[in-house]
Write a protein that holds these residues in place. Structure first.
Motif, PDB file in Angstrom:
ATOM      1  N   GLY A 222     103.641  88.221 -47.103  1.00 57.37           N
ATOM      2  CA  GLY A 222     103.935  89.336 -47.995  1.00 57.37           C
ATOM      3  C   GLY A 222     104.368  88.886 -49.378  1.00 57.37           C
ATOM      4  N   LYS A 223     104.766  87.630 -49.501  1.00 58.26           N
ATOM      5  CA  LYS A 223     105.172  87.095 -50.806  1.00 58.26           C
ATOM      6  C   LYS A 223     104.027  86.300 -51.417  1.00 58.26           C
ATOM      7  CE  LYS A 223     109.947  87.439 -50.413  1.00 58.26           C
ATOM      8  NZ  LYS A 223     111.147  87.159 -51.096  1.00 58.26           N
ATOM      9  N   THR A 224     104.162  86.030 -52.687  1.00 57.19           N
ATOM     10  CA  THR A 224     103.204  85.190 -53.389  1.00 57.19           C
ATOM     11  C   THR A 224     103.673  83.749 -53.300  1.00 57.19           C
ATOM     12  OG1 THR A 224     102.608  86.975 -54.879  1.00 57.19           O
ATOM     13  CG2 THR A 224     102.116  84.745 -55.628  1.00 57.19           C
ATOM     14  N   VAL A 225     102.729  82.838 -53.066  1.00 56.54           N
ATOM     15  CA  VAL A 225     103.066  81.423 -52.969  1.00 56.54           C
ATOM     16  C   VAL A 225     102.215  80.648 -53.964  1.00 56.54           C
ATOM     17  CG1 VAL A 225     101.430  80.943 -51.084  1.00 56.54           C
ATOM     18  CG2 VAL A 225     103.441  79.480 -51.391  1.00 56.54           C
ATOM     19  N   ALA A 226     102.851  79.709 -54.653  1.00 54.26           N
ATOM     20  CA  ALA A 226     102.150  78.852 -55.618  1.00 54.26           C
ATOM     21  C   ALA A 226     101.619  77.626 -54.902  1.00 54.26           C
ATOM     22  CB  ALA A 226     103.095  78.444 -56.735  1.00 54.26           C
ATOM     23  N   LEU A 227     100.340  77.362 -55.089  1.00 52.13           N
ATOM     24  CA  LEU A 227      99.735  76.139 -54.573  1.00 52.13           C
ATOM     25  C   LEU A 227      99.668  75.149 -55.727  1.00 52.13           C
ATOM     26  CD1 LEU A 227      96.819  77.676 -52.478  1.00 52.13           C
ATOM     27  CD2 LEU A 227      99.089  76.987 -51.710  1.00 52.13           C
ATOM     28  N   PRO A 228     100.290  73.979 -55.563  1.00 48.37           N
ATOM     29  CA  PRO A 228     100.334  73.016 -56.665  1.00 48.37           C
ATOM     30  C   PRO A 228      98.965  72.417 -56.961  1.00 48.37           C
ATOM     31  CG  PRO A 228     101.330  72.090 -54.686  1.00 48.37           C
ATOM     32  CD  PRO A 228     100.974  73.509 -54.362  1.00 48.37           C
ATOM     33  N   GLU A 229      98.892  71.696 -58.067  1.00 47.33           N
ATOM     34  CA  GLU A 229      97.671  70.984 -58.438  1.00 47.33           C
ATOM     35  C   GLU A 229      97.320  69.983 -57.342  1.00 47.33           C
ATOM     36  OE1 GLU A 229      95.740  71.705 -60.907  1.00 47.33           O
ATOM     37  OE2 GLU A 229      97.081  73.169 -61.771  1.00 47.33           O
ATOM     38  N   PRO A 230      96.077  69.759 -57.081  1.00 50.98           N
ATOM     39  CA  PRO A 230      94.909  70.110 -57.886  1.00 50.98           C
ATOM     40  C   PRO A 230      94.373  71.519 -57.656  1.00 50.98           C
ATOM     41  CG  PRO A 230      94.199  68.805 -56.034  1.00 50.98           C
ATOM     42  CD  PRO A 230      95.696  68.910 -55.936  1.00 50.98           C
ATOM     43  N   VAL A 231      95.023  72.295 -56.797  1.00 52.51           N
ATOM     44  CA  VAL A 231      94.569  73.663 -56.561  1.00 52.51           C
ATOM     45  C   VAL A 231      95.066  74.553 -57.691  1.00 52.51           C
ATOM     46  CG1 VAL A 231      94.500  75.584 -54.926  1.00 52.51           C
ATOM     47  CG2 VAL A 231      94.560  73.222 -54.076  1.00 52.51           C
ATOM     48  N   GLY A 232      96.370  74.609 -57.901  1.00 52.53           N
ATOM     49  CA  GLY A 232      96.939  75.273 -59.064  1.00 52.53           C
ATOM     50  C   GLY A 232      96.728  76.767 -59.155  1.00 52.53           C
ATOM     51  N   ILE A 233      96.808  77.473 -58.031  1.00 51.28           N
ATOM     52  CA  ILE A 233      96.691  78.932 -58.076  1.00 51.28           C
ATOM     53  C   ILE A 233      97.833  79.545 -57.280  1.00 51.28           C
ATOM     54  CG2 ILE A 233      94.176  78.865 -58.307  1.00 51.28           C
ATOM     55  CD1 ILE A 233      94.031  79.849 -55.371  1.00 51.28           C
ATOM     56  N   GLU A 234      97.993  80.851 -57.420  1.00 54.03           N
ATOM     57  CA  GLU A 234      98.950  81.590 -56.615  1.00 54.03           C
ATOM     58  C   GLU A 234      98.187  82.456 -55.620  1.00 54.03           C
ATOM     59  OE1 GLU A 234     101.760  83.740 -58.992  1.00 54.03           O
ATOM     60  OE2 GLU A 234     102.792  81.897 -59.569  1.00 54.03           O
ATOM     61  N   LEU A 235      98.715  82.520 -54.386  1.00 56.28           N
ATOM     62  CA  LEU A 235      98.121  83.351 -53.346  1.00 56.28           C
ATOM     63  C   LEU A 235      99.084  84.468 -52.979  1.00 56.28           C
ATOM     64  CD1 LEU A 235      96.652  80.870 -50.688  1.00 56.28           C
ATOM     65  CD2 LEU A 235      95.386  82.302 -52.287  1.00 56.28           C
ATOM     66  N   ASP A 236      98.579  85.682 -52.949  1.00 62.36           N
ATOM     67  CA  ASP A 236      99.350  86.812 -52.451  1.00 62.36           C
ATOM     68  C   ASP A 236      99.125  86.860 -50.945  1.00 62.36           C
ATOM     69  OD1 ASP A 236     100.547  89.189 -51.775  1.00 62.36           O
ATOM     70  OD2 ASP A 236      99.178  90.442 -52.923  1.00 62.36           O
ATOM     71  N   THR A 237     100.171  86.623 -50.162  1.00 65.14           N
ATOM     72  CA  THR A 237     100.019  86.533 -48.710  1.00 65.14           C
ATOM     73  C   THR A 237     100.171  87.870 -47.991  1.00 65.14           C
ATOM     74  OG1 THR A 237     102.353  86.013 -48.308  1.00 65.14           O
ATOM     75  CG2 THR A 237     100.871  84.154 -48.789  1.00 65.14           C
ATOM     76  N   GLU A 238     100.258  88.948 -48.722  1.00 61.66           N
ATOM     77  CA  GLU A 238     100.401  90.280 -48.113  1.00 61.66           C
ATOM     78  C   GLU A 238      99.333  90.556 -47.041  1.00 61.66           C
ATOM     79  OE1 GLU A 238     102.133  93.896 -47.302  1.00 61.66           O
ATOM     80  OE2 GLU A 238     102.929  92.423 -48.711  1.00 61.66           O
ATOM     81  N   PRO A 239      98.045  90.250 -47.279  1.00 60.44           N
ATOM     82  CA  PRO A 239      97.028  90.539 -46.260  1.00 60.44           C
ATOM     83  C   PRO A 239      97.263  89.824 -44.927  1.00 60.44           C
ATOM     84  CG  PRO A 239      95.979  90.120 -48.362  1.00 60.44           C
ATOM     85  CD  PRO A 239      97.428  89.759 -48.515  1.00 60.44           C
ATOM     86  N   LEU A 240      97.992  88.729 -44.933  1.00 60.89           N
ATOM     87  CA  LEU A 240      98.215  87.988 -43.689  1.00 60.89           C
ATOM     88  C   LEU A 240      99.056  88.768 -42.696  1.00 60.89           C
ATOM     89  CD1 LEU A 240      98.814  84.414 -45.129  1.00 60.89           C
ATOM     90  CD2 LEU A 240      96.725  85.316 -44.082  1.00 60.89           C
ATOM     91  N   LYS A 241      99.846  89.717 -43.158  1.00 56.87           N
ATOM     92  CA  LYS A 241     100.670  90.533 -42.257  1.00 56.87           C
ATOM     93  C   LYS A 241      99.801  91.244 -41.222  1.00 56.87           C
ATOM     94  CE  LYS A 241     104.539  91.758 -45.263  1.00 56.87           C
ATOM     95  NZ  LYS A 241     105.182  92.909 -45.945  1.00 56.87           N
ATOM     96  N   ASP A 242      98.629  91.691 -41.634  1.00 56.08           N
ATOM     97  CA  ASP A 242      97.736  92.430 -40.733  1.00 56.08           C
ATOM     98  C   ASP A 242      97.061  91.540 -39.699  1.00 56.08           C
ATOM     99  OD1 ASP A 242      98.310  94.825 -42.016  1.00 56.08           O
ATOM    100  OD2 ASP A 242      96.702  94.524 -43.477  1.00 56.08           O
ATOM    101  N   TRP A 243      96.965  90.238 -39.974  1.00 58.90           N
ATOM    102  CA  TRP A 243      96.247  89.340 -39.078  1.00 58.90           C
ATOM    103  C   TRP A 243      97.152  88.420 -38.277  1.00 58.90           C
ATOM    104  CZ3 TRP A 243      93.372  88.458 -44.115  1.00 58.90           C
ATOM    105  CH2 TRP A 243      92.386  89.419 -44.277  1.00 58.90           C
ATOM    106  N   ALA A 244      98.454  88.583 -38.413  1.00 64.02           N
ATOM    107  CA  ALA A 244      99.399  87.649 -37.815  1.00 64.02           C
ATOM    108  C   ALA A 244      99.391  87.682 -36.282  1.00 64.02           C
ATOM    109  CB  ALA A 244     100.805  87.915 -38.320  1.00 64.02           C
ATOM    110  N   ARG A 245      99.201  88.768 -35.683  1.00 66.80           N
ATOM    111  CA  ARG A 245      99.315  88.856 -34.222  1.00 66.80           C
ATOM    112  C   ARG A 245      98.017  89.156 -33.545  1.00 66.80           C
ATOM    113  NH1 ARG A 245     103.781  86.341 -33.214  1.00 66.80           N
ATOM    114  NH2 ARG A 245     105.400  86.925 -34.629  1.00 66.80           N
TER     115      ARG A 245
END
Length: 144
Positions: free
Chosen positions: A121-144
């Motif tokens: 549900g939170k946003t997580v920063a992926l460091p370089e060499p990826v260097g983007i932020e991922l919004d993990t909100e959609p993972l809540k629906d697929w967790a179980r």
């Protein structure tokens, strides 16, 4: 979850491919074989590499824990060590049991020196060499 991640990475950089089930030779001397759930690299990285490819050119690996306890334990303990020994810059673990995302980075050849954990549900920063932020909100629906 891997399909969601593939879409996220492709929209961040069309030259990136998140391949599923790509065989990698990992470990300090490349003596172990693993198949991460996802391997992020430039689209041409694995051309001509065969079933088990070296980790050169790998930007990140991704695993999502399963409901099999042995496999989940390997994702949490053995794989981070093997990936760090291989010099893979980022290991993204989607942990369905704890509903968290763990970003391992800064490999020192033995382990990852940094691990950032955020709940789904939170946003997580992926460091370089990826260097983007991922919004993990959609993972809540697929967790179980």
């Amino acid at each position: 979850m891997v399909a969601w991640a593939a879409r996220e990475f492709a929209s961040a950089d069309p030259g990136w491919w998140l391949t599923s089930g790509r065989g990698l030779r990992v470990g300090a001397r490349g003596e172990d074989n693993v198949r991460p759930d996802g391997t992020l690299a430039r689209s041409e990285t694995f051309l001509g590499q065969g079933e088990w490819a070296p980790t050169g050119g790998v930007l990140m690996v991704l695993d999502a824990t399963s409901h099999d306890a042995e496999t989940s334990c390997r994702d949490r303990t053995e794989k981070p060590r093997l990936y760090a020994e291989s010099g893979i810059s980022v290991y993204l673990l989607i942990d369905r049991d704890t509903c968290e995302v763990k970003v391992h980075s800064q490999p020192d050849g033995v382990r990852y020196e940094q691990v950032v954990t955020v709940p789904f549900g939170k946003t997580v920063a992926l460091p370089e060499p990826v260097g983007i932020e991922l919004d993990t909100e959609p993972l809540k629906d697929w967790a179980r």
